[in-house]
Scaffold this active site. Structure first.
Site, PDB file in Angstrom:
ATOM      1  N   SER A 200       5.848  13.141   2.263  1.00  0.00           N
ATOM      2  CA  SER A 200       4.801  12.114   2.287  1.00  0.00           C
ATOM      3  C   SER A 200       4.077  12.172   3.622  1.00  0.00           C
ATOM      4  CB  SER A 200       5.401  10.715   2.097  1.00  0.00           C
ATOM      5  OG  SER A 200       6.043  10.624   0.848  1.00  0.00           O
TER       6      SER A 200
ATOM      7  N   HIS B 116      -4.046  10.554   2.647  1.00  0.00           N
ATOM      8  CA  HIS B 116      -2.685  10.371   2.140  1.00  0.00           C
ATOM      9  C   HIS B 116      -2.309  11.589   1.306  1.00  0.00           C
ATOM     10  CE1 HIS B 116      -0.381   9.323  -1.586  1.00  0.00           C
ATOM     11  NE2 HIS B 116       0.509   8.980  -0.668  1.00  0.00           N
TER      12      HIS B 116
ATOM     13  N   GLY C 173      20.283   1.527  -0.187  1.00  0.00           N
ATOM     14  CA  GLY C 173      20.487   2.368   0.984  1.00  0.00           C
ATOM     15  C   GLY C 173      19.234   3.067   1.480  1.00  0.00           C
TER      16      GLY C 173
ATOM     17  N   ARG D  66      15.753   3.869   3.425  1.00  0.00           N
ATOM     18  CA  ARG D  66      15.372   3.655   4.820  1.00  0.00           C
ATOM     19  C   ARG D  66      14.003   2.989   4.865  1.00  0.00           C
ATOM     20  NH1 ARG D  66      13.712   6.197   9.688  1.00  0.00           N
ATOM     21  NH2 ARG D  66      15.282   5.971  11.334  1.00  0.00           N
TER      22      ARG D  66
END
Length: 446
Positions: free
Chosen positions: A234, A248, A404, A406
């Protein structure tokens, strides 16, 4: 010097000396003693050792007979017996010694406890250690290798443009996978730039499987859970100069696995799009042309199809306008589209076209003069960017709902600064109004 016995042997010896004999064994022994008749002989002792009777083997004294027996065949028998009866002393000794000398798994079909099959994360880690990554490796490993290579290439190029270095933050997931987050903030050209790779291993519950089966019939509907793998790159660049567009990019691969590690279902997704605050038609045309050329190498229908998909996807419903001037977007490309190798080659072409498409634009616009009014307009447009990402974007929603995950890496796409102004309307006939009109009705650029 006193020998120190290992805990496992010590427990075995105790078991040998303390194990009670069964009633059947005692009865048999008693009966055998009654039936064996030995001749009666008398000997007169003169204080010396009596002679050995003819036909009888001479008795040999054995030192520590119980120890010798335990170390021999009975030791193995005792271990087997403890596995069946659950002898606590031996089990405790095994637990102590297993920390340094773990036993091998029991062979298939044996009476031992069956171990769980290794997860795909464990299989992949072993494969990378033993044989590395090659063209015949699973697609999971090849996609991971590819996005990491492109991340290094893109970061190096952007550092050359900005003159500043990225902060590199590597992280690991406890259940497998991890990522590399590269962020540049308050640079010379970019107010904020992020280039992330992430590799995620996890388990999909039955509810998630049912939802995904709408687009992927290959998913097994009869299981309670499925292991999954997701990998992607990304990128979001927010320049300082309002004349330079935000861009993007995201390309990703998703796979589910059966309990034996074989692939259950797979698909690719991704795209790239341009979000300017001030419109330069030549920039948008060049950007779209680069994407179209990459698409046309694989399928002439890809660009028009995925361009429309991009315009539809990046639509801010509550504002009635698109987020930017588009690009391409696609998702769920699986075996019903093309074979896996063909789609992987398509992903490689698209990602390879990014730098040649965007770098000429940022080099041309990064040092253009701008006013305070134009900077405020850029901040307002960034506010719309934030609204889409937090309200409508599927990738952000998936990341925030993954256990979990991030969070810092997921929200990396948000700009460093943004602005919301009550009932702001662009001035009639202005460049700002022209941009808004195009965002409300997308155009064909190539």
């Amino acid at each position: 010097m006193n020998a120190v016995r290992p805990p496992l042997l010590e427990a075995a010896l105790k078991s040998c000396t303390k194990s009670p004999r069964s009633a059947t064994y005692r009865a048999s022994l008693h009966q055998s003693r009654r039936t064996i008749q030995r001749p009666q002989r008398r000997w007169v002792s003169d204080g010396s050792k009596p002679p050995t009777p003819p036909g009888t083997a001479e008795k040999v004294t054995v030192f520590a007979p119980k120890t010798r027996i335990a170390v021999g065949v009975v030791f193995v028998g005792t271990l087997a017996y403890s596995m069946i009866t659950g002898n606590r002393e031996i089990a405790a000794a095994e637990q102590d010694s297993a920390q340094q000398y773990p036993p091998p798994p029991p062979p298939s079909g044996s009476g031992g406890h069956q171990l769980e099959a290794p997860s795909i994360a464990e299989r992949d880690a072993l494969s990378k250690r033993e044989s590395g990554i090659s063209p015949t490796s699973p697609m999971r490993l090849r996609m991971e290798q590819f996005i990491k290579q492109k991340q290094q290439e893109i970061v190096k190029s952007l550092e050359s443009v900005d003159g500043s270095r990225f902060t590199i933050d590597s992280w690991d997931r406890p259940r497998g996978g991890g990522g590399i987050t590269c962020v540049l903030q308050d640079g010379q050209v970019f107010e904020k730039a992020g280039v992330n790779t992430s590799v995620v291993y996890g388990t999909l519950p039955r509810e998630a499987i049912s939802k995904m089966r709408v687009n992927h019939k290959a998913l097994d509907a009869g299981v309670e859970s499925l292991e999954f793998f997701a990998a992607g790159l990304s990128l979001v660049l927010h320049p300082i100069n309002p004349m330079a567009p935000t861009v993007h990019l995201n390309y990703r691969y998703f796979e589910t696995a059966n309990h034996d590690g074989s692939t259950n279902a797979w698909w690719f997704g991704g795209g790239t799009d341009l979000t300017p605050s001030y419109l330069f038609d030549e920039d948008v045309i060049a950007f779209h042309r680069g994407i179209k050329e990459a698409c046309d190498k694989h399928d002439k229908n890809y660009y028009p199809r995925f361009k429309k998909w991009c315009d539809d996807y990046f639509y801010v419903k509550h504002r009635g306008e698109c987020r930017g001037v588009g690009g391409i977007f696609f998702d769920d490309l699986d075996e019903t589209e093309k074979d896996q190798e063909s789609l992987f080659a398509f992903i490689q072409s698209c990602l390879g076209a990014f730098l040649p498409s965007y770098l000429p634009i940022i080099e041309k616009r990064k040092e253009m003069p701008f006013s305070e009014h134009e900077k405020r307009w850029q901040q307002l447009r960034r506010g719309r960017y934030v609204e889409f990402n937090l309200v409508h974007d599927r990738g952000t929603a998936f990341g925030l709902n993954t256990p979990g995950a991030r969070i810092e890496s997921i929200l990396m796409s948000l700009p460093l600064t943004a602005r919301w102004q009550y009932q702001h309307e662009p001035e009639k006939g202005s460049r700002e109004e022209r941009l808004v009109n195009i965002l409300k009705k997308p155009v064909e650029w190539v």
